[in-house]
Structure formats: structure tokens, C-alpha cells
Enzyme design. Structure first.
Site, mmCIF file in Angstrom:
data_model
loop_
_atom_site.group_PDB
_atom_site.id
_atom_site.type_symbol
_atom_site.label_atom_id
_atom_site.label_comp_id
_atom_site.label_asym_id
_atom_site.label_seq_id
_atom_site.Cartn_x
_atom_site.Cartn_y
_atom_site.Cartn_z
ATOM 1 N N TYR A 179 -14.783 3.489 10.414
ATOM 2 C CA TYR A 179 -13.333 3.362 10.231
ATOM 3 C C TYR A 179 -12.596 3.844 11.491
ATOM 4 C CZ TYR A 179 -8.622 4.818 8.947
ATOM 5 O OH TYR A 179 -7.265 5.020 8.942
ATOM 6 N N SER A 220 -4.563 6.418 13.743
ATOM 7 C CA SER A 220 -4.936 7.614 12.997
ATOM 8 C C SER A 220 -5.395 8.716 13.939
ATOM 9 C CB SER A 220 -6.079 7.227 12.061
ATOM 10 O OG SER A 220 -6.726 8.358 11.601
ATOM 11 N N ASN A 251 -6.433 -3.287 -1.985
ATOM 12 C CA ASN A 251 -6.375 -1.854 -2.320
ATOM 13 C C ASN A 251 -4.993 -1.481 -2.855
ATOM 14 O OD1 ASN A 251 -7.695 0.689 -2.470
ATOM 15 N ND2 ASN A 251 -6.548 1.374 -0.665
ATOM 16 N N LYS A 295 -9.457 1.764 4.709
ATOM 17 C CA LYS A 295 -9.216 3.098 5.268
ATOM 18 C C LYS A 295 -10.108 4.215 4.730
ATOM 19 C CE LYS A 295 -5.922 4.626 1.862
ATOM 20 N NZ LYS A 295 -4.822 5.483 1.524
ATOM 21 N N GLY A 301 0.809 -1.219 0.000
ATOM 22 C CA GLY A 301 0.000 0.000 0.000
ATOM 23 C C GLY A 301 0.842 1.268 0.000
ATOM 24 N N TYR A 302 0.153 2.379 0.088
ATOM 25 C CA TYR A 302 0.787 3.697 -0.026
ATOM 26 C C TYR A 302 1.871 3.911 1.038
ATOM 27 C CZ TYR A 302 0.953 8.857 0.288
ATOM 28 O OH TYR A 302 1.343 10.170 0.373
ATOM 29 N N LYS A 326 -10.054 1.761 14.364
ATOM 30 C CA LYS A 326 -8.711 2.117 14.860
ATOM 31 C C LYS A 326 -8.742 2.227 16.383
ATOM 32 C CE LYS A 326 -6.554 2.169 11.004
ATOM 33 N NZ LYS A 326 -5.561 1.147 10.718
ATOM 34 N N PRO A 369 -20.104 15.833 5.338
ATOM 35 C CA PRO A 369 -20.554 15.352 6.644
ATOM 36 C C PRO A 369 -19.410 14.679 7.407
ATOM 37 C CG PRO A 369 -22.067 14.639 4.922
ATOM 38 C CD PRO A 369 -20.884 15.259 4.231
HETATM 39 P P1 NAD Z 1 -3.431 1.477 1.573
HETATM 40 O O1 NAD Z 1 -4.841 1.056 1.304
HETATM 41 O O2 NAD Z 1 -2.653 2.082 0.467
HETATM 42 O O3 NAD Z 1 -2.600 0.250 2.162
HETATM 43 C C1 NAD Z 1 -3.188 -0.761 2.943
HETATM 44 C C2 NAD Z 1 -2.784 -2.093 2.346
HETATM 45 O O4 NAD Z 1 -3.346 -3.149 3.132
HETATM 46 C C3 NAD Z 1 -3.285 -2.298 0.913
HETATM 47 O O5 NAD Z 1 -2.201 -2.692 0.113
HETATM 48 C C4 NAD Z 1 -4.334 -3.396 1.030
HETATM 49 O O6 NAD Z 1 -4.376 -4.204 -0.124
HETATM 50 C C5 NAD Z 1 -3.841 -4.150 2.250
HETATM 51 N N1 NAD Z 1 -4.874 -4.884 3.001
HETATM 52 C C6 NAD Z 1 -6.057 -4.421 3.489
HETATM 53 N N2 NAD Z 1 -6.688 -5.393 4.163
HETATM 54 C C7 NAD Z 1 -5.904 -6.503 4.103
HETATM 55 C C8 NAD Z 1 -6.015 -7.817 4.610
HETATM 56 N N3 NAD Z 1 -7.066 -8.228 5.307
HETATM 57 N N4 NAD Z 1 -5.005 -8.701 4.345
HETATM 58 C C9 NAD Z 1 -3.916 -8.310 3.634
HETATM 59 N N5 NAD Z 1 -3.762 -7.085 3.145
HETATM 60 C C10 NAD Z 1 -4.737 -6.178 3.365
HETATM 61 O O7 NAD Z 1 -3.489 2.470 2.832
HETATM 62 P P2 NAD Z 1 -2.346 3.401 3.430
HETATM 63 O O8 NAD Z 1 -2.713 4.802 3.167
HETATM 64 O O9 NAD Z 1 -1.019 2.896 3.045
HETATM 65 O O10 NAD Z 1 -2.601 3.143 4.965
HETATM 66 C C11 NAD Z 1 -1.892 2.173 5.708
HETATM 67 C C12 NAD Z 1 -2.451 2.130 7.121
HETATM 68 O O11 NAD Z 1 -2.355 3.441 7.705
HETATM 69 C C13 NAD Z 1 -3.925 1.753 7.189
HETATM 70 O O12 NAD Z 1 -4.114 0.931 8.310
HETATM 71 C C14 NAD Z 1 -4.624 3.080 7.364
HETATM 72 O O13 NAD Z 1 -5.849 2.941 8.041
HETATM 73 C C15 NAD Z 1 -3.617 3.850 8.197
HETATM 74 N N6 NAD Z 1 -3.744 5.309 8.069
HETATM 75 C C16 NAD Z 1 -3.698 5.877 6.841
HETATM 76 C C17 NAD Z 1 -3.856 7.255 6.719
HETATM 77 C C18 NAD Z 1 -3.845 7.914 5.369
HETATM 78 O O14 NAD Z 1 -4.313 9.058 5.260
HETATM 79 N N7 NAD Z 1 -3.322 7.284 4.326
HETATM 80 C C19 NAD Z 1 -4.052 8.055 7.862
HETATM 81 C C20 NAD Z 1 -4.083 7.429 9.101
HETATM 82 C C21 NAD Z 1 -3.918 6.048 9.201
HETATM 83 N N1 UFG Z 2 -11.281 18.129 1.235
HETATM 84 C C1 UFG Z 2 -11.807 18.916 0.220
HETATM 85 N N2 UFG Z 2 -12.072 18.314 -0.974
HETATM 86 C C2 UFG Z 2 -11.829 16.993 -1.215
HETATM 87 C C3 UFG Z 2 -11.283 16.200 -0.176
HETATM 88 C C4 UFG Z 2 -11.037 16.803 1.040
HETATM 89 O O1 UFG Z 2 -12.034 20.109 0.400
HETATM 90 O O2 UFG Z 2 -12.110 16.515 -2.326
HETATM 91 C C5 UFG Z 2 -10.941 18.763 2.516
HETATM 92 C C6 UFG Z 2 -11.635 18.154 3.713
HETATM 93 O O3 UFG Z 2 -12.881 18.786 3.935
HETATM 94 C C7 UFG Z 2 -10.611 18.431 4.823
HETATM 95 C C8 UFG Z 2 -9.270 18.330 4.114
HETATM 96 O O4 UFG Z 2 -9.562 18.532 2.733
HETATM 97 O O5 UFG Z 2 -10.775 19.744 5.303
HETATM 98 C C9 UFG Z 2 -8.579 16.981 4.269
HETATM 99 O O6 UFG Z 2 -9.478 15.943 3.904
HETATM 100 P P1 UFG Z 2 -8.963 14.438 3.686
HETATM 101 O O7 UFG Z 2 -10.156 13.631 3.302
HETATM 102 O O8 UFG Z 2 -7.806 14.418 2.787
HETATM 103 O O9 UFG Z 2 -8.426 14.032 5.133
HETATM 104 P P2 UFG Z 2 -9.171 13.940 6.535
HETATM 105 O O10 UFG Z 2 -8.416 14.811 7.481
HETATM 106 O O11 UFG Z 2 -10.620 14.157 6.419
HETATM 107 O O12 UFG Z 2 -8.947 12.415 6.908
HETATM 108 C C10 UFG Z 2 -7.688 11.773 6.689
HETATM 109 C C11 UFG Z 2 -7.906 10.296 6.429
HETATM 110 C C12 UFG Z 2 -8.400 9.617 7.673
HETATM 111 C C13 UFG Z 2 -7.458 9.920 8.798
HETATM 112 C C14 UFG Z 2 -7.304 11.416 8.969
HETATM 113 C C15 UFG Z 2 -6.336 11.756 10.056
HETATM 114 O O13 UFG Z 2 -8.860 10.100 5.404
HETATM 115 O O14 UFG Z 2 -8.409 8.246 7.473
HETATM 116 O O15 UFG Z 2 -6.837 11.980 7.753
HETATM 117 O O16 UFG Z 2 -5.185 11.030 9.898
HETATM 118 F F1 UFG Z 2 -7.963 9.415 9.925
#
Ligand code: NAD
Ligand code: UFG
Length: 338
Positions: A149, A124, A35, A84, A10-11, A153, A294
Site C-alpha cells: 500500500y 500518506s 469500500n 487503503k 468514502g470516509y 502511494k 508487524p
Molecule cells: P475509503 O476506502 O473510505 O474511501 C476510498 C473510496 O474510493 C471508497 O469509497 C472506494 O469505494 C473508492 N474506490 C476505491 N477504488 C476505486 C476505483 N478503482 N474506482 C472508483 N472508486 C474506488 O478511504 P479513505 O479513508 O476515505 O481514504 C481516501 C484516500 O486517502 C485513499 O486514497 C487513502 O489511501 C488515503 N489515505 C487515507 C488515510 C486514512 O487513514 N484513512 C491515511 C492516509 C491516506
Molecule cells: N493500534 C493498536 N490496536 C489496533 C489498531 C492500531 O494498538 O487495533 C495502534 C498501532 O499499533 C499504532 C496506532 O494504533 O501504534 C495507530 O494505528 P493505525 O492502524 O490506526 O494507523 P497507522 O499509523 O498504523 O496507519 C495509518 C493508516 C495508513 C496511513 C498511516 C499514516 O492505516 O494507511 O496511518 O497516515 F498511511
């Protein structure tokens, strides 16, 4: 030392794997590609300059985990795997609770059976109550999540803490990420949402590359500097380094659960982010102000003191670098890994 990385395709996982290899760790990756794409692992291997084992498994499958733990002598687990998307979790709560909770439980059980005693967990900022004062510290109140979600966490953190307390030999580092953006400087790996992006940065990048007509700015009537939402955007490569720091911390501070917020400590509004992207890339991002989304809150950013003091970690890269790296990834891969 060998690190088992769930969700390593993943990312955040892919960027972290590169940092782990750079820091001399052996890595074993497991992902079910729900994903992500195999191409991401191929490129991660290229960038890391090392071929590491990859298992295509569901982390909820304890039997498969056990098999892997029999083959490899694992010292520490980083648990990225999880679903996520906040909005999707409201529509499909059971899928989120099933995947995120069962994977964590299966992983902890298999770790217990194989005497693996270190876990770094991807949590998160969403676990914090929306009514906390800013900046958020690790002691700010949690709970009151606005979506399933976030609850997954919150619950996983509890499951991990209870398991640590019960076993007495497990070390857990819970990392609460703020808003990761950016990409590897090579432009070879980056964020590749499978559907319409939920998060702002991939939406901006896809708009800039012409895949989306305009960015919807979700409200300009928030109580913030310019009325748009404020968040704490950190470079994914800095975040990856946070995991290396967490492993070191876990090794040096065995037994117990430690929680760290990982962010820059700076709040940036949506319009400031768009301007930073335009300035860093020279590409304009058409935008329209639309209704609030929302579940959103006005402002969310972290205090950085605990991570600095105990992990010796802080962000190094600027917002401009994060924007430039995002664009480098997007323009070289307009349709992601496909
Ligand atoms: P991502 O979706 O890019 O990576 C997650 C990976 O987990 C994917 O490759 C997916 O295929 C794999 N996966 C999901 N469920 C699985 C399962 N049951 N078995 C095996 N593989 C599985 O997401 P990311 O942005 O890299 O996030 C990684 C972690 O960080 C996640 O737990 C996410 O909730 C957490 N996180 C992400 C953000 C964000 O903004 N990206 C913020 C806070 C927390
Ligand atoms: N936003 C826009 N337009 C868009 C998307 C987002 O204006 O198309 C705004 C949102 O309203 C917010 C900001 O951009 O003000 C950031 O929004 P994101 O959806 O990028 O991020 P969030 O802070 O809402 O949530 C993210 C992840 C969650 C994580 C959280 C804190 O989606 O999983 O950061 O880590 F929990």
C-alpha cells in the site's frame, strides 16, 4: 469552479464533499463502492444541502472518465479513490498495485485529453522512511515502505510528478495525511470499515458500542511516553478543509508539484487516545496489551510549518472533539451505514 472527486463516497471523500459545497464549489463524485455505501452519498447530499452528480464507475476505466469529462467542465480533480488497508495489501499486492496505480494513470490520461490541469492527490505519511527523525517534514526521506500500500502511494506520487514535469501545464498538490479520525458533527456520516477495522479509532468505537470485545493494544514496550505507539491524529473535518486550501493554493500557484503534510503536529499514544475517548464519551473501552503488529513503528507525527505558511491551513479541532464526534457517529450508527 467544478471539482471531480474520485472516491467521494468514502470516509475522507464524503466529509470533503460537504466542505467543498460549503465553500461554493460544484462537485461531481465518482466511486465504484468497493469500500463504501450509496447511503453515504445520500447523507452527504443531505448534509451539503445540494444534489450533486454521482457516477458509479471504476476510476481505472479511462473511457468512462472521458465520458464524464465530456459532460462536465471540470476544473480540478481530487483523487481519493484507492485501496487503503495496509495488512490486506501485503496479502493482495497485485490488487493494490493494479487499483491504485491504474486509477491514477487512467485519471491523469483522461485529464490530459480533456485539458484538466489541477489535481489534488491523497497520499500518506506511510511514504516516509521509517528511520526518519520526528517530526516529519515534507523534506524527510521517502521510500523504504514496509508494505505494498505504501509503495502504491510512493509510486503514484512519482507518476504524478513525472507527468507534471512532462506536460508543463499540470498543477499537482500532494497531501500526505497523518491519522484522520472523527466524523461529521451531525453523526450522520463517519468511518465505516467493511470488515474488522485495521485502524485504531474505528476499533475503539466498535469496542465501545459492543461490536468488539476488547481493543488489542499492539505492544507496550515501544520507546515512547507510555510504551504504546504514538501517532498524529487529526479530525477528518479539518482534513477536509485542507483540501479546500489545496485547491486555492493550486489555483494561485499554477504549474508544478507541491507536497504538504497534513496533521496536528502532536504525537498521541494509544493509551492517551483511549483515555481521551473515555473522557470525551464517558464510555469505557476494554483493552488488552498484545504483541507488536508487524510493520509498525514507535512514533510518527508531522511538522506543521509548511502547511501553515503556504496553505494557511492548520487543524482547529481538538482530540476530545474528534473522540466525541466519532462516538456520536458510532452510537447513532452502531452497524455503520447498513
Ligand atoms: P475509503 O476506502 O473510505 O474511501 C476510498 C473510496 O474510493 C471508497 O469509497 C472506494 O469505494 C473508492 N474506490 C476505491 N477504488 C476505486 C476505483 N478503482 N474506482 C472508483 N472508486 C474506488 O478511504 P479513505 O479513508 O476515505 O481514504 C481516501 C484516500 O486517502 C485513499 O486514497 C487513502 O489511501 C488515503 N489515505 C487515507 C488515510 C486514512 O487513514 N484513512 C491515511 C492516509 C491516506
Ligand atoms: N493500534 C493498536 N490496536 C489496533 C489498531 C492500531 O494498538 O487495533 C495502534 C498501532 O499499533 C499504532 C496506532 O494504533 O501504534 C495507530 O494505528 P493505525 O492502524 O490506526 O494507523 P497507522 O499509523 O498504523 O496507519 C495509518 C493508516 C495508513 C496511513 C498511516 C499514516 O492505516 O494507511 O496511518 O497516515 F498511511
Amino acid at each position: 469552479m467544478t471539482i471531480f472527486v474520485t472516491g467521494g463516497a468514502g470516509y475522507i471523500g464524503s466529509h470533503t464533499v460537504i466542505k467543498l459545497v460549503e465553500n461554493g464549489y460544484d462537485v461531481v463524485v465518482a466511486d465504484n463502492f468497493s469500500n463504501s455505501k450509496k447511503e453515504a452519498v445520500k447523507r452527504t447530499r443531505e448534509l451539503a444541502g445540494k444534489d450533486f452528480p454521482l457516477y458509479e464507475i471504476d476510476i481505472c476505466n479511462e473511457r468512462m472518465l472521458s465520458k464524464i469529462f465530456t459532460i462536465h467542465d471540470i476544473d480540478c480533480v481530487i483523487h481519493f479513490a484507492g485501496l487503503k488497508a495496509v495488512g490486506e495489501s501485503v496479502e493482495k499486492p497485485l490488487e493494490y498495485y493494479k487499483n491504485n496505480l491504474n486509477s491514477t494513470i487512467a485519471l491523469l490520461s483522461a485529464m490530459k485529453s480533456h485539458n484538466i490541469n489541477n489535481i489534488i492527490f491523497s497520499s500518506s505519511a506511510t511514504v516516509y522512511r521509517p528511520d526518519n527523525k520526528m517530526p516529519l517534514t515534507e523534506d524527510s526521506l521517502t521510500g523504504g515502505c514496509t508494505n505494498p500500500y505504501g509503495w502504491t502511494k510512493f509510486m503514484c506520487e512519482q507518476i504524478i510528478t513525472d507527468t507534471v514535469n512532462a506536460t508543463g501545464r499540470l498543477t499537482a498538490v500532494v497531501l500526505r495525511y497523518f491519522n484522520p479520525i472523527g466524523a461529521h458533527e451531525s453523526g450522520r456520516i463517519g468511518e465505516d470499515p467493511q470488515d474488522t477495522p485495521n485502524n485504531i479509532m474505528p476499533y475503539i468505537a466498535q469496542t465501545a458500542v459492543g461490536r468488539r470485545e476488547f481493543l488489542s493494544v499492539f505492544g507496550d514496550d515501544w520507546d515512547t511516553v507510555d510504551g504504546t505507539g504514538v501517532r498524529d491524529y487529526l479530525h477528518v473535518v479539518d482534513l477536509a478543509e485542507g483540501h479546500v486550501a489545496a485547491i486555492k493554493y493550486a489555483t494561485e500557484n499554477p504549474n508544478g508539484t507541491s507536497i504538504f503534510n497534513l496533521g496536528t503536529g502532536k504525537g498521541v499514544s494509544v493509551l492517551e487516545l483511549v483515555t481521551a475517548f473515555e473522557e470525551a464519551t464517558g464510555v469505557s473501552v476494554p483493552r488488552k496489551i498484545t504483541q507488536r503488529r508487524p510493520g509498525d513503528i514507535a512514533t510518527c507525527y508531522t511538522a506543521t510549518g509548511k502547511a501553515k505558511e503556504l496553505l494557511g491551513w492548520e487543524t482547529k479541532k481538538t482530540l476530545k472533539e474528534a473522540c466525541a464526534d466519532t462516538w456520536n457517529w458510532q452510537k447513532n450508527n452502531p452497524n455503520g451505514y447498513v
